[in-house]
Scaffold this active site. Structure first.
Site, mmCIF file in Angstrom:
data_model
loop_
_atom_site.group_PDB
_atom_site.id
_atom_site.type_symbol
_atom_site.label_atom_id
_atom_site.label_comp_id
_atom_site.label_asym_id
_atom_site.label_seq_id
_atom_site.Cartn_x
_atom_site.Cartn_y
_atom_site.Cartn_z
ATOM 1 N N PHE A 234 0.702 -1.180 -0.104
ATOM 2 C CA PHE A 234 0.007 -0.006 -0.165
ATOM 3 C C PHE A 234 0.948 1.139 0.160
ATOM 4 O O PHE A 234 0.269 2.299 0.216
ATOM 5 C CB PHE A 234 -1.019 0.155 1.183
ATOM 6 C CG PHE A 234 -1.623 -1.250 1.404
ATOM 7 C CD1 PHE A 234 -2.535 -1.876 0.385
ATOM 8 C CD2 PHE A 234 -1.309 -2.078 2.602
ATOM 9 C CE1 PHE A 234 -3.323 -3.000 0.416
ATOM 10 C CE2 PHE A 234 -2.155 -3.308 2.593
ATOM 11 C CZ PHE A 234 -2.877 -4.015 1.708
ATOM 12 N N LYS A 627 -11.645 -11.653 -11.715
ATOM 13 C CA LYS A 627 -11.670 -11.948 -10.432
ATOM 14 C C LYS A 627 -10.655 -11.431 -9.441
ATOM 15 O O LYS A 627 -10.761 -10.701 -8.334
ATOM 16 C CB LYS A 627 -11.334 -13.597 -10.166
ATOM 17 C CG LYS A 627 -11.719 -14.176 -8.907
ATOM 18 C CD LYS A 627 -11.702 -15.759 -9.201
ATOM 19 C CE LYS A 627 -12.143 -16.507 -7.931
ATOM 20 N NZ LYS A 627 -12.190 -17.884 -8.291
ATOM 21 N N GLN A 632 -9.291 -6.516 -6.197
ATOM 22 C CA GLN A 632 -8.511 -5.170 -6.015
ATOM 23 C C GLN A 632 -9.657 -4.089 -5.606
ATOM 24 O O GLN A 632 -9.520 -3.193 -4.733
ATOM 25 C CB GLN A 632 -7.690 -4.874 -7.049
ATOM 26 C CG GLN A 632 -6.700 -5.650 -7.264
ATOM 27 C CD GLN A 632 -5.675 -5.100 -6.731
ATOM 28 O OE1 GLN A 632 -5.094 -3.848 -6.824
ATOM 29 N NE2 GLN A 632 -5.363 -5.821 -5.564
ATOM 30 N N GLY A 698 -5.428 -0.791 -9.327
ATOM 31 C CA GLY A 698 -5.299 -0.939 -7.712
ATOM 32 C C GLY A 698 -5.515 0.228 -6.962
ATOM 33 O O GLY A 698 -6.186 0.027 -5.947
ATOM 34 N N GLU A 699 -5.134 1.427 -7.187
ATOM 35 C CA GLU A 699 -5.671 2.599 -6.481
ATOM 36 C C GLU A 699 -6.676 3.274 -6.663
ATOM 37 O O GLU A 699 -7.283 3.925 -5.773
ATOM 38 C CB GLU A 699 -4.300 3.509 -6.422
ATOM 39 C CG GLU A 699 -3.173 2.812 -5.465
ATOM 40 C CD GLU A 699 -1.826 3.525 -6.011
ATOM 41 O OE1 GLU A 699 -1.487 4.457 -5.195
ATOM 42 O OE2 GLU A 699 -1.290 3.191 -6.971
HETATM 43 MO MO1 MOS Z 1 1.448 2.829 -4.103
HETATM 44 S S1 MOS Z 1 0.694 4.243 -2.658
HETATM 45 O O1 MOS Z 1 1.989 3.886 -4.968
HETATM 46 O O2 MOS Z 1 2.317 1.623 -3.362
#
Ligand code: MOS
Length: 732
Positions: A234, A627, A632, A698-699
Site C-alpha cells: 500500500f 476475479k 482489488q 489498484g489505487e
Molecule cells: Mo502505491 S501508494 O504507489 O504503493
C-alpha cells in the site's frame, strides 16, 4: 487477437500455496545459522542523545549491540531522491518518537527483545512540535524532489471568481493514517563475502537494491533482493527503510544472517504514513452549474529533515472542465517521521474534498449530483489539453446509477427512513492516472514441456503471478497450468516498482512481447526444419494451441514445442524482451475513472453509521482477470470505508508519541463493517496505452469512497461532515 485466457476469472495461481501456508513470506524463509535483530528506538520526540548505555543489555545470548553511532546513516534516511538515499553524517539529534537508534542481535528473538528493552538511552529533551497549528508552515517550490511543481495554475482565478454566481469556500480535513499491511515489514540479511542477499518485504526489489547500494556504498551486482510474496504494501513498502539497513549492517558485523521483523507498533514510526491534510477548497459556478473556478490549497505534514507533500490537488487539475484553477501546496514541519505514499496518495484525501464540495454545490444549485458532474464533464484533459486515451466516466455514472437505483432517490436531506434509521444515498467520482514503465521478461520453453517466464516484478497481493501467467500462456498458445511465472528476484530481468498502479500496464506488454517472440521463434524453427510437417510453410498460416503448432487450413500438419526442441537436440529455447511505454501514448492523457454509490443508515439517537450497500463501476482499460480485478476493487472500497468512518492516527499533543500504534486502538474495518459491494467494469479497448490496452486499477477504487459516504451521511442527516473520520460524536 482472440482472448482465450486473458480476461478469464482464473483462480490465483498462488492461491493454494497461500491458504495452505506453503508460500514463504520474507519472515518465513528458513536460513541456517540465523540470529535475530530487534530495533531499539527513541522514546522522546525531540532532543539529543547524550549517551547510550548498553551495559545492562549485554545479557546471555546477545551477539552484538549496534548503535546509530556506528551506523550514522541510520538517523536520517532521506525519504526519496532520484538517486535514492545517501549516507549521512553522524547525527545525535532526535527528530521523532520511534526513531531508530540501533539494533540488538541475539541468538533467539526473546533474548534480543529483552536486551533491546534494557538498552538505556539518556536524552537531552526538548518540547516537540506536534500539531499543524504549532508548526512552521512553508510553501515548497516543487514537490517530490523537483518532479512536480509546488503550484499549478491555469486561466485567471480572479476572473473565474468574478464570473461565478455562486462561490463556495470550505475547509476539509483528513487525519494522519497508517498503512497496516497484514504482514509487517521484515528483512533477512545474509552476507557471503562481499555479496549481500536480502529477503525483503518490498514493493520494489530494484529500488531496495539501489537504495542499499547507495547507503552501504557497494555495487549493485553485489546485492540480490528477493521478495516472493508480500502481505500487502500500500506504499509503505515501496522504498528502502531503516530496518533493512540495520539488518544488513548487523549481518555484516556479526558475520551471520540476521532477521529483523518490525513490530506492529514500530510499523507506525518506521515505514511512513499518510499525512494529515487541511484542504482549502473554493468552487465557483454559474447558476446553471458550470464551474468557473477551482482553487485547492493543501497543507500536509512533513518531518524535520525531508519535504514530502501529500499531493491532494493531483486529481483536481484534471477532473472537471473548469477554465480557471489554482492548486498549491503548503508543508508543516512537525516532530514525526517522513510521510510516504499511501494507496492513491493525493487522490484519496484530495477527492474527499473535491467530491464533497461538488455535492455541496449540487445542493446549493438544486441539481442532481450526477447532473452537476455531467455538466462539468471534461471531454478532454482540461489541464494539458490532450485527448484522453480512453474515458468511460459517463458510462460509469450511468451504469452505477442504474444498478444502485439512483433515480428513486429523494434528494431532500432526512427524507428517507427505515424505522429509527435515517437513510442516505451518496455518490462520488473516482480517478487515478495510468502510468507505465519499461520492463523486461525472459521466457524459457523446455523440451520437457515446461515453460518458465521470469520478470523482476512483484506481487504485492494484487495477483501479478496470476495475470502474467495468463498473458504468457495465451501468447504461447499454452494452457495456463503449463506456465510457471516467477517474480520477486533482482536477478530476474528488470521491471518497475509495484507502486502507482503501474505493474499490469508495465509488465503485461513485456510478457506478451517476450512470449510472442518465443512462439514465433519456435514456428520459424519448424519452418526451417526439413523433418517438420510444417517445413517451408508460411509463418502467417500457422497457429498454436495447447502447445501444438499447426497449419490453420490443415490442422493435420502439426508439430509441437517439445518435438521441435528434441529434434534440434535442445534442452530449451530462451527469449528475453524489453518493452517500453509507447512514445506515441504521450499524446494522450491516460487515466482510469469510476463512480461509487453508497447507502448509509444512521441511527438517529446514537449517531452510529452503517454502510448498507456499495456499487462501484470502474473503467480501467482491458481487465485481464475479472476475479483478481474485482478483489482489488473490493479491497480499495473497504479501505475507503475505513478512511471515511474509522482510520485516524492520534499523536499525544505533549509527547509527540502515537498513542494508538496497534490494531486494537487504530480502527480498520472488519468483515461485519463491510456490506455487499457490487463491482462492475466498463471494459475499454484503449489502443493507445499499451499492447494489451490495460490501465491502472489498484489505487483507483479507494478514491471517492470517503466523499460518497460523507455525501450519503449529509443526505441522511442534513449534517455536512468535512473532517474525517465521520464518527458518531460528530453527528450528535
Ligand atoms: Mo502505491 S501508494 O504507489 O504503493
Amino acid at each position: 487477437m482472440q482472448h482465450r485466457i486473458v480476461g478469464k476469472p482464473l483462480d490465483r495461481v498462488d492461491g493454494r500455496l497461500k491458504v495452505t501456508g506453503e508460500a514463504a513470506y520474507t519472515a518465513d524463509v528458513q536460513i541456517d545459522n540465523l540470529v535475530y535483530g530487534v530495533i531499539f528506538t527513541s522514546a522522546i520526540a525531540k532532543g539529543k542523545v547524550l549517551q547510550i548505555d548498553t551495559s545492562a543489555a549485554a545479557a546471555p545470548g546477545v551477539v552484538d549491540i549496534i548503535t546509530y553511532e556506528q551506523t550514522p546513516s541510520l538517523v536520517k534516511i532521506p525519504f526519496f531522491s532520484p538517486q535514492q538515499p545517501q549516507p549521512t553524517e553522524k547525527d545525535d539529534n532526535i527528530y521523532y518518537d520511534g526513531q531508530h537508534l540501533g539494533i540488538v542481535v541475539a541468538q533467539t528473538l526473546e533474548q534480543a527483545q529483552t536486551a533491546a528493552s534494557l538498552v538505556k538511552i539518556i536524552y537531552e529533551e526538548a518540547p516537540p512540535t506536534v500539531t499543524m497549528a504549532q508548526a512552521e508552515i512553508f510553501e515548497p517550490e516543487s514537490i517530490f524532489f523537483g518532479i512536480m511543481p509546488g503550484k499549478i495554475t491555469r486561466g485567471d482565478v480572479e476572473s473565474g471568481k468574478a464570473h461565478a454566481d455562486i462561490l463556495m469556500e470550505q475547509v476539509y480535513t483528513t487525519p494522519m493514517e497508517h498503512h497496516n499491511p497484514l504482514e509487517p515489514s521484515a528483512t533477512i540479511a545474509m552476507w557471503e563475502g562481499d555479496n549481500l542477499t536480502l529477503y525483503e518485504t518490498t514493493q520494489g526489489i530494484s529500488s531496495t537494491q539501489r537504495g542499499i547500494c547507495a547507503v552501504l556504498n557497494i555495487p549493485p551486482e553485489n546485492v540480490r533482493v528477493i521478495s516472493k510474496y508480500l502481505g500487502g504494501g500500500f506504499g509503505c513498502k515501496a522504498l528502502l527503510k531503516s530496518h533493512t539497513i540495520l539488518a544488513a549492517i548487523a549481518a555484516r558485523k556479526v558475520k551471520r544472517p540476521v532477521k529483523v521483523v518490525v513490530t506492529r507498533s514500530q510499523m507506525y514510526t518506521s515505514c511512513g504514513y499518510r499525512s494529515q491534510t487541511q484542504q482549502h477548497l473554493t468552487l465557483g459556478a454559474t447558476r446553471d452549474g458550470k464551474l468557473t473556478v477551482i482553487t485547492h490549497i493543501g497543507t500536509s505534514l512533513t518531518s524535520p529533515f525531508d519535504d514530502f507533500v501529500e499531493p491532494v490537488g493531483a486529481a483536481t487539475t484534471m477532473m472537471y472542465a473548469c477554465p480557471n484553477l489554482e492548486v498549491k501546496y503548503r508543508l508543516a514541519r512537525i516532530n514525526a517521521g517522513t510521510p510516504t505514499f499511501m494507496r492513491a496518495p493525493g487522490e484519496a484525501p484530495g477527492m474527499f474534498a473535491l467530491e464533497s464540495a461538488m455535492d455541496e454545490l449540487a445542493y446549493t444549485l438544486n441539481l442532481d449530483p450526477i447532473e452537476l458532474r455531467l455538466r462539468n464533464h471534461a471531454d478532454i484533459d482540461p489541464h494539458t489539453g490532450l485527448t484522453w486515451s480512453s474515458k468511460s466516466l459517463k458510462q460509469c455514472y450511468q451504469q452505477g446509477a442504474e444498478i444502485f437505483g439512483w433515480s428513486k432517490r429523494n434528494p431532500v436531506p432526512r427524507s428517507m427512513r427505515d424505522d429509527h434509521f435515517l437513510i442516505g444515498w451518496g455518490m462520488a467520482s473516482a480517478t487515478f492516472p495510468s502510468h507505465a514503465g519499461p520492463a523486461s521478461v525472459k521466457v524459457e520453453i523446455f523440451a520437457t514441456g515446461e515453460v518458465r517466464v521470469q520478470s523482476g516484478t512483484q506481487d504485492i497481493g494484487t495477483g501479478t503471478y496470476t495475470v502474467m501467467t495468463q498473458v504468457a500462456a495465451e501468447a504461447l498458445g499454452l494452457p495456463s497450468q503449463s506456465v510457471q511465472f516467477e517474480l520477486g528476484d533482482s536477478n530476474h530481468p528488470k521491471a518497475p516498482i509495484a507502486g502507482n498502479s503501474i505493474t499490469v500496464a508495465s509488465v503485461s506488454p513485456a510478457v506478451h512481447k517476450a512470449a510472442s517472440a518465443a512462439r514465433v521463434k519456435m514456428i520459424q524453427m519448424a519452418i526451417a526444419d526439413s523433418n517438420s510437417p510444417l517445413y517451408e510453410s508460411q509463418l502467417e498460416n500457422i497457429t498454436v494451441e495447447l502447445g501444438q503448432i499447426f497449419l490453420k487450413q490443415d490442422p493435420t500438419k502439426r508439430d509441437s514445442y517439445t518435438d521441435i526442441l528434441r529434434r534440434h537436440g535442445l534442452e530449451s529455447l530462451e527469449v528475453t524482451e524489453e518493452s517500453s511505454p509507447n512514445p506515441d501514448s504521450k499524446q494522450y492523457s491516460k487515466h482510469s475513472f469510476g463512480a461509487i454509490f453508497v447507502e448509509v443508515a444512521v441511527d438517529e439517537l446514537l449517531g452510529e453509521i452503517k454502510i448498507r450497500r456499495c456499487v462501484g463501476v470502474y473503467s480501467a482499460g482491458r481487465i485481464l482477470n475479472f476475479k483478481t480485478a474485482r478483489s482489488q476493487v473490493i479491497g480499495g472500497i473497504t479501505w475507503g470505508i475505513g478512511m471515511a468512518l474509522m482510520e485516524k492516527t492520534v499523536m499525544d499533543a505533549n509527547q509527540g508519541r502515537i498513542v494508538n500504534a496497534n490494531l486494537s486502538d487504530y480502527l480498520i474495518p472488519v468483515h461485519a463493517d463491510i456490506p455487499n459491494i457490487e463491482v462492475q467494469f466498463v471494459e475499454e479497448h484503449d489502443p493507445y496505452v499499451n499492447t494489451l490496452g490495460t490501465k491502472s486499477l489498484g489505487e483507483l477504487p479507494i478514491v471517492g469512497v470517503a466523499a460518497a459516504i460523507s455525501n450519503a451521511v449529509y443526505h441522511a442527516t442534513g449534517k455536512r461532515i468535512r473532517d474525517l473520520p465521520i464518527t458518531s460524536d460528530k453527528l450528535l
